[in-house]
Design an enzyme around this catalytic site. Structure first.
Site, PDB file in Angstrom:
ATOM      1  CD  GLN A  92      -0.190   4.486   1.818  1.00 34.06           C
ATOM      2  OE1 GLN A  92      -0.209   3.252   2.022  1.00 34.06           O
ATOM      3  NE2 GLN A  92      -1.189   4.968   1.630  1.00 34.06           N
ATOM      4  CB  SER A  93       4.708   3.354   7.958  1.00 34.63           C
ATOM      5  OG  SER A  93       5.226   2.372   8.873  1.00 34.63           O
ATOM      6  CG  ASN A  94       4.868  -1.375   3.921  1.00 28.47           C
ATOM      7  OD1 ASN A  94       3.743  -1.866   3.413  1.00 28.47           O
ATOM      8  ND2 ASN A  94       6.123  -0.881   3.402  1.00 28.47           N
TER       9      ASN A  94
END
Ligand SMILES: Cc1ncc(COP(=O)(O)O)c(C=O)c1O
Length: 346
Positions: A85-87
């Site tokens: 879930q890396s921005n």
């Protein structure tokens, strides 16, 4: 920022991904809600969540310089790493699409969440929509090692890859926040007394490090910035932040210096670890949403803003202080945490 400092930054190629300076806004409704507890402190946010590309967020400032370096080296593929879930991964995918580079992402399952939203919604969904090639690796994998291996494979096919590690926090990436320090220094001229403290979330440490380096290069105190770590212990985060700040400062001003004691990172909002929700985070996200209509994220800004609220309640700041919280974006992460928010009324 002095003219000389600006000129130092101009030596680096920069791709324009932000339309304009992000606004600084006062949190009037939240202040009213806190009432006497606030003790006369003024609360402001800098809206780094408010950017036009890819959903916005702090990583775009780093990507302006990282993509600048990739393009100046003639690269055609941007490779980076992060959690599922890396921005940073999402914005790397969006910004690469924007400038016409291919993007490959090596994402690890670092957070113990197995529900379908965490695995497939939020940032990871958007990474695919932005056209990135996604490689999912187990938590134990050396993702940076894999990224370099992948780069070798691409090179053997005649491609020109550019690799950057977690959070885009190389010294070149941190220049984005050194430039942001200039933006804040300009904007705070209209804030009575200036900002007593600027508070940021700390993951891969580049945001804090870049700001600290930027203020040091302007002859201002880097202690103006402090962070809440959401990944490492206080000691480890302070060390990484200091080393990065030094390396970033060395790129822009060889004559200025920064000390390890200039870097303050708190870890009292970390909870059980990276990406693991805390009651204080749920409460901070809901408080900001319900009083101001603004979105924090569950992993970074939600925890860091919980730290600001706790500090206000403890009376840490002085009457009249203007406190600036950097809203770093990340709201797509909320959709990955639906089941965590569901039923949690903290
Ligand atoms: C929304 C958000 N806020 C804050 C951070 C932390 O920034 P840094 O990695 O520069 O410490 C990140 C990093 O991934 C992020 O995605």
């Amino acid at each position: 920022m002095t003219k000389q400092h600006s000129a130092m930054l101009e030596r680096f190629r920069r791709v324009k991904l932000l339309e304009q300076a992000t606004p600084i806004q006062r949190l009037h409704r939240l202040e009213a809600e806190l009432g006497d507890v606030l003790g006369g402190v003024r609360l402001f946010v800098k809206r780094d969540d408010l950017m036009g590309l890819g959903g916005g967020g702090n990583k775009l400032r780093k990507l302006e310089f990282l993509l600048g370096e990739a393009l100046s080296r003639g690269c055609d593929t941007f490779i980076t790493i992060g959690g599922l879930q890396s921005n940073h991964a999402r914005l790397s995918a969006a910004a690469s699409a924007h400038v016409g580079l291919d993007c490959e992402l090596l994402l690890t399952q670092v957070v113990p969440r197995t529900d379908v939203e965490y695995q497939h919604n939020g940032n990871v969904l958007l990474c695919g929509i932005f056209g990135a090639k996604i490689h999912v690796l187990p938590d134990s994998a050396d993702s940076l090692g894999f990224a370099h291996e992948r780069a070798e494979v691409l090179k053997s096919e005649g491609r020109r890859p550019y690799v950057v590690g977690t959070g885009g926090s190389s010294p070149v990436g941190c220049l984005g926040y050194a430039a942001c320090a200039q933006e804040i220094a300009e904007q705070e001229k209209s804030i009575e007394g200036g900002f007593a403290q600027i508070i940021v979330p700390n993951g891969s440490s580049g945001t804090h490090a870049g700001l600290a380096a930027g203020f040091a290069a302007m002859g201002m105190s880097p202690t103006k910035v402090c962070s809440y770590t959401v990944l490492e212990s206080r000691k480890k985060a302070q060390k990484t932040t200091f080393q990065l700040a030094q390396a970033t400062l060395a790129l822009i001003d060889a004559t200025a210096s920064i000390n390890s004691s200039d870097i303050e990172a708190a870890d009292d909002q970390l909870g059980e670890g990276y990406g693991i929700p805390t009651r204080a985070m749920f409460s901070a996200v809901r408080t900001m949403a319900r009083t101001e209509g603004l979105l924090l994220d569950p992993v970074y800004s939600g925890k860091a803003f919980a730290g600001v609220l706790a500090a206000v309640r403890k009376g840490t700041y002085n009457r009249g202080d203007a406190i600036l919280f950097l809203m770093t974006g990340g709201s797509p992460g909320l959709f990955a945490y639906r089941s965590a928010f569901d039923g949690n009324i903290a």
